[in-house]
Design a protein around this motif. Structure first.
Motif, PDB file in Angstrom:
ATOM      1  N   ASN A   1       0.777  -1.149  -0.001  1.00 51.65           N
ATOM      2  CA  ASN A   1       0.147  -0.095   0.007  1.00 51.65           C
ATOM      3  C   ASN A   1       0.904   1.292  -0.072  1.00 51.65           C
ATOM      4  O   ASN A   1       0.619   2.181  -0.674  1.00 51.65           O
TER       5      ASN A   1
ATOM      6  N   GLN B   1       1.190   4.307  -2.872  1.00 47.94           N
ATOM      7  CA  GLN B   1       0.899   5.429  -2.708  1.00 47.94           C
ATOM      8  C   GLN B   1       2.003   6.489  -2.939  1.00 47.94           C
ATOM      9  O   GLN B   1       1.904   7.217  -3.388  1.00 47.94           O
TER      10      GLN B   1
ATOM     11  N   TYR C   1       3.194   9.855  -5.124  1.00 47.18           N
ATOM     12  CA  TYR C   1       3.568  11.031  -4.439  1.00 47.18           C
ATOM     13  C   TYR C   1       4.927  11.599  -5.062  1.00 47.18           C
ATOM     14  O   TYR C   1       5.016  12.759  -5.475  1.00 47.18           O
TER      15      TYR C   1
ATOM     16  N   PRO D   1      -4.757  -3.078  -6.054  1.00 51.08           N
ATOM     17  CA  PRO D   1      -5.738  -2.339  -6.724  1.00 51.08           C
ATOM     18  C   PRO D   1      -5.124  -2.033  -8.292  1.00 51.08           C
ATOM     19  O   PRO D   1      -4.219  -1.280  -8.211  1.00 51.08           O
TER      20      PRO D   1
ATOM     21  N   ARG E   1      -4.368   1.690  -8.955  1.00 49.97           N
ATOM     22  CA  ARG E   1      -3.100   2.139  -8.021  1.00 49.97           C
ATOM     23  C   ARG E   1      -1.887   1.506  -8.716  1.00 49.97           C
ATOM     24  O   ARG E   1      -1.028   2.279  -8.573  1.00 49.97           O
TER      25      ARG E   1
ATOM     26  N   TYR F   1      -8.007   6.898  -9.380  1.00 52.78           N
ATOM     27  CA  TYR F   1      -8.543   6.399  -8.055  1.00 52.78           C
ATOM     28  C   TYR F   1      -9.056   7.072  -7.059  1.00 52.78           C
ATOM     29  O   TYR F   1      -9.762   6.599  -6.144  1.00 52.78           O
TER      30      TYR F   1
ATOM     31  N   THR G   1      -3.620  19.673  -0.700  1.00 53.79           N
ATOM     32  CA  THR G   1      -3.015  18.480  -0.153  1.00 53.79           C
ATOM     33  C   THR G   1      -1.761  18.113  -1.042  1.00 53.79           C
ATOM     34  O   THR G   1      -0.667  17.918  -0.427  1.00 53.79           O
TER      35      THR G   1
ATOM     36  N   PHE H   1       2.237  17.788   0.345  1.00 48.88           N
ATOM     37  CA  PHE H   1       2.904  16.325   0.168  1.00 48.88           C
ATOM     38  C   PHE H   1       4.257  16.691  -0.901  1.00 48.88           C
ATOM     39  O   PHE H   1       5.076  16.089  -0.551  1.00 48.88           O
TER      40      PHE H   1
ATOM     41  N   GLN I   1       3.507   6.575   5.964  1.00 48.00           N
ATOM     42  CA  GLN I   1       2.140   6.780   6.211  1.00 48.00           C
ATOM     43  C   GLN I   1       1.425   5.451   6.368  1.00 48.00           C
ATOM     44  O   GLN I   1       0.387   5.449   7.276  1.00 48.00           O
TER      45      GLN I   1
ATOM     46  N   GLU J   1      -0.787   4.123   9.463  1.00 48.05           N
ATOM     47  CA  GLU J   1      -2.127   3.865   9.490  1.00 48.05           C
ATOM     48  C   GLU J   1      -2.743   2.309   9.731  1.00 48.05           C
ATOM     49  O   GLU J   1      -3.477   2.114  10.437  1.00 48.05           O
TER      50      GLU J   1
ATOM     51  N   ALA K   1      -4.793  10.361   2.761  1.00 45.13           N
ATOM     52  CA  ALA K   1      -4.480   9.996   1.433  1.00 45.13           C
ATOM     53  C   ALA K   1      -4.704   8.507   1.040  1.00 45.13           C
ATOM     54  O   ALA K   1      -5.400   8.318  -0.153  1.00 45.13           O
ATOM     55  N   ASP K   2      -4.526   7.668   1.698  1.00 48.48           N
ATOM     56  CA  ASP K   2      -4.804   6.154   1.454  1.00 48.48           C
ATOM     57  C   ASP K   2      -5.776   5.615   2.127  1.00 48.48           C
ATOM     58  O   ASP K   2      -5.444   5.261   3.423  1.00 48.48           O
ATOM     59  N   TYR K   3      -6.899   5.406   1.797  1.00 47.64           N
ATOM     60  CA  TYR K   3      -8.141   4.839   2.478  1.00 47.64           C
ATOM     61  C   TYR K   3      -8.148   3.379   2.273  1.00 47.64           C
ATOM     62  O   TYR K   3      -8.537   2.799   3.139  1.00 47.64           O
ATOM     63  N   ASN K   4      -7.018   2.835   1.478  1.00 46.81           N
ATOM     64  CA  ASN K   4      -7.070   1.348   1.475  1.00 46.81           C
ATOM     65  C   ASN K   4      -6.489   0.660   2.649  1.00 46.81           C
ATOM     66  O   ASN K   4      -6.753  -0.206   3.099  1.00 46.81           O
TER      67      ASN K   4
END
Lengths: 292, 425
Positions: free
Chosen positions: A13, A17, A21, A141, A144, A213, A223, A227, A254, A258, B225-228
């Motif tokens: 993930n 991402q 970026y 996905p 992505r 996406y 944003t 970033f 990140q 998360e 930014a990353d909901y996944n």
């Protein structure tokens, strides 16, 4: 899922991402590296690219991947024009001036977009992009994966252009020594404009990738500006290829936050990372950034 | 020479003075038209989130405010003692910032000296704006501010037509008691702002009361930014239900991420988002079965003298804006009708001073008005009285009432449960 599988999925993930970026930050890095302009309207260029793809797909059913060159061309033209006629006047002046002018440009672009397209959140529905690749227990996905791969490919392409083409050499010469570049026949005003155009073009493509996406809306730019600044600093100011390392570092940090801490801490982690880099590695992760 | 210059100078000066006089005289009174021939009007002001995180949601409010002004003005204005007074709305963009909203409300009150204020969108904006409205004694009736702390400040000029957040999400939580087999595990996530957090806490509270274990609870940042990654973490907990507190943009991202990470809970509910028309447009069949907290449906048998019936209001919104009316639009319309009714009852004519606005506030507390949104009666804390929280579900591309069983004669339909897995939708 085992701990290891969880960790690998989280890293995937983060990488996906991070690739976006990097794509979204490379334009900012290029423009700053060559002309010393800190472009506060950077996120708005990303936003315009996203809208280009959205409208081309929605109105003319152009495949989103085919919109990438169009997005690049439109944003290149806008960037070239802005630099040639407006930002040219800020060159050689204090950094604050270019920040102020580009901030003004960002306000104009956001408000024009609001006027033209309203504040609606719009999402592309591309059936073949809505599936995920399943690799063992891992989920990738498709939208992505494509966004990340194209984004990193674009950074590689830009680095190649700078390193191996005549235009790249002219750009680098202008960045390294303006007077010497002039002496060998380089027209700095045009080179700065081409550079800004390139930076804007790749930012537009990044926006198109984001549109694959995420929702598109006029206020999405801020944003990306934030970033992109973080990624450029992490990768090293003025070191264009460094954005890949900066982007991946930020994305992975990140994602780890998360997954293992809280989503609410992801911004805190991003900016703590930024502080650490500025404090201990001011030339960026690879140590190749500009120090002044 | 000196004399000539002086004469020329005097002529220029006279011309300039005349020009200034012409420009400065309001309504062109110098032409002989009496100044009061210009009809008096209600100056109405609103600080609304034209840009920023609430912009899509706030755009729904602007539609209703414009529709109200158009409807009222077409009918000759607000009728007071036989005379019609048109309304004119001044909009400012608060950029979804509560601080900016407060500044703009102050500007509307002190510089523009408007007669009436309309409300901005959302609880966080209302929290700041109502402090200023209270100071300058302007009634502020919101159709989209429901956070419980708003009602705990002892304000007299703040009114809300939505239920308080905890009550607002009650239906979207309690609806799960109707399904069989009863879900046992739920995940609750909420976006990090006043409404999103409270909605998530409301979901958690009601699920707890129903004996459904909340296996994951998390508040996520507005600009995540990353909901996944977030949704993958939730998926690992294997909950039966996913309940989301937040606004439209969060609902969009959560839906998309659940599909991307192939997370198919048996039931999904949102505090807000699915009822915004774009949600259905974006997700089409994928949205089938999604539940949303709501307070109103066009099928409810309510009506008022301004907009007509709930169904007519919905029809007008469809014709004018190309989408069905959202419940917050009906809530805003209900507030507008209540304020207009209070003005008419008191016989207030513009311009409204502090005393008139105070009387208006008292009347709003006192009166009970039938509107297209239902009965509008405010409690002492400004909250609406007796409004059953409802839950709607997307069924065949439309919103069907699923909780409670009956609202003013509208019967609840059968609930779709469990949701089809993403791969078979």
């Amino acid at each position: 899922m085992t701990f290891l599988a969880d960790l690998v999925q989280t890293l995937i993930n983060g990488i996906l991402q991070g690739g976006v970026y990097a794509a979204a930050a490379v334009g900012l890095s290029l423009i700053f590296g060559v002309s010393g302009i800190l472009n506060a309207a950077h996120g708005e260029l990303v936003m315009l690219g996203a809208f280009a793809t959205y409208w081309l797909f929605t109105l003319y059913h152009v495949d989103p991947l085919l919109t990438l060159p169009v997005s690049f061309a439109l944003l290149f033209a806008l960037g070239f024009t802005l630099q040639y006629f407006v930002l040219h006047r800020t060159l050689g002046r204090p950094l604050l001036l270019s920040l102020l002018v580009t901030f003004g440009i960002s306000m104009i672009l956001v408000n024009a977009a609001l006027r033209l397209w309203s504040a609606d959140y719009r999402m592309l529905r591309i059936p073949y992009f809505e599936h995920s690749l399943l690799v063992g227990p891992f989920i990738l996905p498709l939208s992505r994966v494509v966004a990340c791969a194209v984004g990193i490919g674009m950074v590689a392409g830009l680095s190649w252009l700078l390193a191996s083409t005549r235009l790249g050499r002219m750009i680098r010469a202008t960045a390294q020594d303006l007077e010497m570049a002039r002496l060998v026949g380089v027209n700095p005003r045009s080179i700065y404009a081409v550079t800004f155009g390139l930076g804007a073009g790749v930012s537009g493509v990044a926006g198109s990738l984001v549109a694959l996406y995420a929702p598109v809306e006029p206020n999405m730019g801020l944003t990306f500006t934030l970033f992109a600044f973080a990624v450029v600093v992490l990768g090293g100011l003025g070191y264009t290829a460094g954005v890949v390392w900066g982007g991946l570092t930020l994305g992975i940090a990140q994602a780890l936050t998360e997954t293992y801490l809280e989503a609410g801490l992801s911004l805190l982690v991003a900016f703590f990372l930024l502080y650490l880099i500025l404090r201990f590695m001011p030339a960026g992760i690879m140590g190749k950034g500009r120090l002044e | 020479m000196t004399t000539i210059r002086t004469t020329r100078g005097a002529r220029w000066l006279a011309l300039l003075l005349l020009g200034a006089f012409v420009l400065a005289t309001p309504g062109g009174a110098w032409l002989g038209r009496p100044a009061d021939a210009q009809p008096k009007e209600f100056k109405v002001g609103v600080a609304l989130s034209v840009s920023g995180i609430f912009s899509r949601d706030a755009a729904l409010f602007k539609e209703v405010y414009d529709l109200w002004a158009e409807t009222v003005n077409k009918a000759g204005g607000i009728r007071v003692k036989g005379t019609g007074y048109p309304v004119r709305i001044t909009y400012y963009d608060d950029e979804s910032s509560p601080q900016k909203s407060a500044q703009l409300v102050e500007r509307l009150a002190t510089s523009d000296k408007v007669d009436l204020l309309l409300a901005g969108f959302g609880s966080s904006v209302a929290f700041a704006a109502t402090a200023v409205a209270e100071k300058y004694k302007y009634p502020y009736i919101s159709g989209a501010a429901s956070a419980n702390p708003l009602f705990e400040r002892g304000y007299k000029y703040f009114f809300a037509t939505l239920n308080k957040t905890f009550d607002e999400v009650e239906g979207a939580a309690k609806v799960w008691a109707l399904v069989s087999p009863k879900p046992t595990r739920a995940a609750v996530i909420g976006s990090d702002h006043l409404f999103g957090k409270l909605a998530a806490e409301g979901f958690k509270k009601f699920l707890g009361e129903m004996g459904i274990e909340v296996v994951h609870f998390e508040i996520f940042p507005l600009d995540l930014a990353d909901y996944n990654s977030l949704l993958l973490k939730v998926k690992r907990q294997n909950p039966d239900l996913l309940l989301v507190g937040g606004l439209f943009s969060h609902a969009l991202r959560v839906m998309k991420a659940t599909k991307e990470v192939d997370f198919s809970p048996k039931g999904m509910a949102f505090s807000y988002g699915p009822t915004v028309p774009e949600f259905l447009k974006e997700f089409g069949k994928d949205a089938e079965g999604v539940i949303a907290a709501s307070e109103w449906l066009p099928s409810f048998p309510f009506k008022d003298p301004v907009f007509g019936s709930a169904a007519q209001f919905n029809e007008t919104v469809v014709q004018k804006y190309g989408h069905p009316a959202d419940y917050v639009q009906a809530a805003a319309a209900g507030g507008l009708v209540a304020q207009q009714k209070a003005i008419e009852t008191l016989g207030l004519v513009p311009p409204l001073g502090e005393k008139e606005r105070e009387a208006l506030m008292e009347q709003l507390h006192k009166q009970e008005v039938q509107t297209l949104y239902g009965q509008v009666k405010f409690a002492a804390d400004g909250g609406i009285v007796q409004k059953p929280p409802i839950a709607v579900q997307i069924q065949n591309g439309k919103f069907a009432l699923v909780y409670p069983k009956d609202v003013s004669g509208t019967q609840a339909g059968t609930l779709i449960y469990p949701l089809a897995p993403w791969r078979s939708r």
